[in-house]
Design a protein around this motif. Structure first.
Motif, short mmCIF file in Angstrom:
data_model
loop_
_atom_site.label_atom_id
_atom_site.label_comp_id
_atom_site.label_asym_id
_atom_site.label_seq_id
_atom_site.Cartn_x
_atom_site.Cartn_y
_atom_site.Cartn_z
N ALA A 195 -4.69 35.79 -9.89
CA ALA A 195 -6.05 35.87 -9.36
C ALA A 195 -7.13 35.28 -10.28
O ALA A 195 -7.90 34.42 -9.87
CB ALA A 195 -6.39 37.30 -8.95
N PRO A 196 -7.18 35.72 -11.56
CA PRO A 196 -8.27 35.21 -12.41
C PRO A 196 -8.15 33.72 -12.72
O PRO A 196 -9.11 33.12 -13.22
CB PRO A 196 -8.15 36.04 -13.69
N LEU A 197 -7.00 33.13 -12.44
CA LEU A 197 -6.78 31.72 -12.79
C LEU A 197 -7.03 30.78 -11.61
O LEU A 197 -6.89 29.57 -11.74
CB LEU A 197 -5.33 31.54 -13.27
N THR A 198 -7.37 31.34 -10.46
CA THR A 198 -7.49 30.51 -9.26
C THR A 198 -8.95 30.11 -8.98
O THR A 198 -9.87 30.65 -9.58
CB THR A 198 -6.96 31.25 -8.01
N GLY A 199 -9.11 29.17 -8.07
CA GLY A 199 -10.45 28.76 -7.64
C GLY A 199 -10.81 27.37 -8.11
O GLY A 199 -11.83 26.81 -7.72
N GLY A 200 -9.96 26.79 -8.99
CA GLY A 200 -10.27 25.48 -9.52
C GLY A 200 -9.79 24.33 -8.66
O GLY A 200 -10.27 23.20 -8.78
N ALA A 201 -8.84 24.59 -7.77
CA ALA A 201 -8.23 23.49 -7.02
C ALA A 201 -9.02 23.15 -5.77
O ALA A 201 -9.61 24.01 -5.14
CB ALA A 201 -6.80 23.86 -6.64
N TYR A 202 -8.99 21.87 -5.45
CA TYR A 202 -9.57 21.37 -4.20
C TYR A 202 -8.38 21.19 -3.24
O TYR A 202 -7.46 20.42 -3.53
CB TYR A 202 -10.28 20.05 -4.48
N VAL A 203 -8.38 21.93 -2.13
CA VAL A 203 -7.23 21.95 -1.23
C VAL A 203 -7.49 21.04 -0.03
O VAL A 203 -8.45 21.25 0.71
CB VAL A 203 -6.92 23.39 -0.75
N VAL A 204 -6.65 20.03 0.12
CA VAL A 204 -6.80 19.06 1.21
C VAL A 204 -5.62 19.21 2.17
O VAL A 204 -4.46 19.11 1.76
CB VAL A 204 -6.84 17.62 0.66
N GLY A 205 -5.91 19.47 3.42
CA GLY A 205 -4.85 19.55 4.44
C GLY A 205 -4.67 18.21 5.11
O GLY A 205 -5.65 17.52 5.42
N LEU A 206 -3.42 17.79 5.31
CA LEU A 206 -3.13 16.55 6.03
C LEU A 206 -2.27 16.89 7.23
O LEU A 206 -1.19 17.47 7.08
CB LEU A 206 -2.37 15.56 5.15
N THR A 207 -2.74 16.53 8.41
CA THR A 207 -1.96 16.82 9.59
C THR A 207 -2.00 15.65 10.56
O THR A 207 -2.86 14.79 10.49
CB THR A 207 -2.43 18.13 10.27
N GLY A 208 -1.04 15.61 11.46
CA GLY A 208 -0.94 14.51 12.42
C GLY A 208 0.43 14.56 13.07
O GLY A 208 1.35 15.20 12.55
N ALA A 209 0.55 13.89 14.19
CA ALA A 209 1.81 13.90 14.94
C ALA A 209 2.91 13.20 14.13
O ALA A 209 2.61 12.38 13.27
CB ALA A 209 1.61 13.21 16.28
N PRO A 210 4.17 13.51 14.43
CA PRO A 210 5.26 12.79 13.77
C PRO A 210 5.11 11.29 14.02
O PRO A 210 4.75 10.87 15.11
CB PRO A 210 6.51 13.33 14.48
N GLY A 211 5.35 10.48 12.98
CA GLY A 211 5.29 9.04 13.14
C GLY A 211 3.99 8.39 12.69
O GLY A 211 3.91 7.16 12.65
N VAL A 212 2.99 9.19 12.36
CA VAL A 212 1.72 8.58 11.95
C VAL A 212 1.74 8.19 10.47
O VAL A 212 0.84 7.48 10.01
CB VAL A 212 0.50 9.50 12.21
N GLY A 213 2.75 8.64 9.75
CA GLY A 213 2.85 8.26 8.34
C GLY A 213 2.22 9.29 7.41
O GLY A 213 1.60 8.93 6.41
N LYS A 214 2.41 10.55 7.73
CA LYS A 214 1.81 11.62 6.90
C LYS A 214 2.36 11.61 5.48
O LYS A 214 1.60 11.69 4.53
CB LYS A 214 2.09 13.00 7.52
N SER A 215 3.69 11.53 5.36
CA SER A 215 4.25 11.66 4.01
C SER A 215 3.95 10.42 3.18
O SER A 215 3.69 10.52 1.98
CB SER A 215 5.75 11.94 4.08
N THR A 216 3.94 9.25 3.82
CA THR A 216 3.56 8.03 3.10
C THR A 216 2.11 8.14 2.63
O THR A 216 1.77 7.77 1.50
CB THR A 216 3.72 6.79 4.02
N SER A 217 1.26 8.66 3.50
CA SER A 217 -0.15 8.83 3.15
C SER A 217 -0.31 9.85 2.03
O SER A 217 -1.10 9.65 1.10
CB SER A 217 -0.95 9.28 4.37
N THR A 218 0.45 10.94 2.12
CA THR A 218 0.39 11.95 1.07
C THR A 218 0.78 11.34 -0.27
O THR A 218 0.09 11.52 -1.28
CB THR A 218 1.35 13.12 1.41
N SER A 219 1.87 10.58 -0.25
CA SER A 219 2.35 9.94 -1.47
C SER A 219 1.31 8.98 -2.04
O SER A 219 1.04 8.96 -3.25
CB SER A 219 3.66 9.21 -1.17
N ALA A 220 0.68 8.20 -1.15
CA ALA A 220 -0.34 7.24 -1.61
C ALA A 220 -1.55 7.98 -2.19
O ALA A 220 -2.17 7.51 -3.16
CB ALA A 220 -0.77 6.36 -0.43
#
Lengths: 321, 321
Positions: free
Chosen positions: A42-67
């Motif tokens: 608990a005392p160590l959290t709050g520093g991260a910026y959390v980005v959600g990536l979503t989309g239908a299969p085939g749009v290239g989510k994992s490639t985009s995540t990797s990039a």
């Protein structure tokens, strides 16, 4: 066997991937040390910026995540990836298909990648993901990318988990856009049309722009979700995505939205934990106050379901605390 | 304005449709008299046989429901219909498309038809349907047909609501069968291949038979879900469906399954009511124990979400009862 949680947390802070993995395992399952780990984080959290990536299969989510990982690493950021997408090469025990690109990050100590099986009747993200995000946050990840497959409920859930939600689309998936219209267009803070070198990319962006009804009903100062075109496989447009993310983050901070979103996320998390705990207590009640005894009386018609629920709650509050 | 619930219930027992409608309206919404109605109904329930009908759009659910109503009326039974299917002609404010066939039952005092909008994030049936079923039961319906559109979660829910679950299929919807494989084949007690005069009906029945893996892993005495072919629009095969239903009911009574299902249904209902009530209490807590105050501390890192949930539950149990 009990684990030295303080020691594990200290190691995770130093970026030791095995310590991070061990902590996530402790919070993922119903380990006896879940609460100890959560308290230590608990005392160590709050520093991260959390980005959600979503989309239908085939749009290239994992490639985009990797990039995006590559782009953030170039900026010197420590990055965590949480893949809750069964079709993702990050997900599952093995890397499927995209091994080379992942291998690139796998040897980078500034990147921590974790896959997570979808689980639970609410679609998966609801449970273990917030806890895993806390581990990555406490371990010092400055950016956490949460990749999830875009199917209905999970999109809404990821929007509730992330500081910023990225919705990915690709040309030639017009049907998908229509189908997803109801859900996906409500949650995106940033839209990405990936595979923009393909025919129809401009049409997809235009259609999206039209469906978003940009400008309609917005007040001055409201966030206007940008549409960014990318070819993630060649890293084209990815810097623009990072810029859009940083702009959204700055806008949220300026308008108090970031804090509000995080409070709402925490409230949802706390409520879910409490309701689950109460459901568990229902199973632990003494025999005469048990649910099955009450259900028996409801079936016999000697008690109505609302009166039975009252008795159940009375049992909980007497025996709880 | 407060309603004389005892008088309404007495009128509903006499088969007065307006009284039945009024009672369902009282239990559907969050009326102040919900509990009073439920208490009045309890001793009058337990007499109805509840049959769930589910299947993909286009298989002829509403035509089948209507044909079953006719068949049960011929047997002198009082019948209730609850349509939780937005595509059903029974559903919605107006009757769509199938007006004539419905008109036939609309003038029959032995039939009570009620439509219900899908609602709630869990897919609709979970909430108001059990209460509406109780009203129809207490009003003297001997058979209650609950029609719902077959899409994933709702199938599982209807199976939890009904004494017997009928799954409908139609020829030429092979893709639908494959798609529904995971859910639909687990819940049917009786399978109906409707539109059996069309090409491919035998193939659909064979495929279904194959997928059900009939006989596999069944012990002697276990229920073997029959597959009945019908042309509901011409009432062909409908008597066979009624026979299959009566056989299943007799089998359940003989093996104690009917009672077990009803207890499980009641337990689920009571638990859902209790959890909803507890969630409402969370919203009513005093300010310093409120969820948003706890969430604020979680965001600041001074409290972890599990400890926050403990405080929330402590607040509930102190202030509840």
């Amino acid at each position: 066997m009990a684990v030295d949680v303080q020691e594990l947390v200290a190691q995770a802070r130093q970026g030791r991937p095995r310590a991070v993995a061990r902590l996530i395992s402790l919070v993922e399952g119903a380990s006896g040390q879940l609460r100890e780990v959560m308290a230590a984080l608990a005392p160590l959290t709050g520093g991260a910026y959390v980005v959600g990536l979503t989309g239908a299969p085939g749009v290239g989510k994992s490639t985009s995540t990797s990039a995006l990982v590559t782009a953030y690493r170039k900026r010197g950021k420590r990055v965590g990836v949480l893949a809750v997408d069964p079709s993702s090469p990050f997900s599952g025990g093995a890397l499927l298909g995209d091994r080379v690109r992942m291998g690139e990050h796998a040897s980078d100590p500034g990147v921590y990648i974790r896959s997570m099986a979808t689980r639970g009747h609410l679609g998966g993200l609801a449970w273990a993901a917030p806890q895993a995000i806390r581990v990555l946050d406490a371990a010092g990840c400055e950016v956490i990318l949460v990749e999830t497959v875009g199917v209905g409920q999970s999109e809404v859930e990821i929007a509730a988990q992330a500081d910023t939600s990225v919705v990915l689309l690709a040309p030639g998936m017009g049907d998908g856009i229509q189908a997803a219209k109801a859900g996906i267009l409500e949650i995106g803070d940033v839209y990405v049309v990936n595979k923009a070198d393909r025919d129809g990319a401009d049409a997809t962006a235009r259609e999206l722009n039209h469906m978003l009804g940009l400008g309609e009903g917005r007040k001055p100062g409201d966030w206007r979700p940008p549409i960014v075109k990318t070819v993630a496989a060649r890293a084209e447009g990815v810097d623009e995505v990072v810029e859009a993310l940083e702009k959204h983050r700055a806008w949220m901070e300026e308008h108090g939205v970031l804090d509000a979103r995080r409070r709402r996320r925490a409230a949802l998390e706390v409520e879910n934990i409490a309701v689950t705990a109460l459901r568990e207590r229902i199973g632990d009640l003494p025999a005469d106050q048990r649910l099955d005894a009450l259900a028996e009386r409801v079936v016999r018609g000697t008690l109505d379901p609302y009166a039975a629920a009252d008795e159940l709650i009375a049992g909980l509050t007497e025996n709880g605390g």
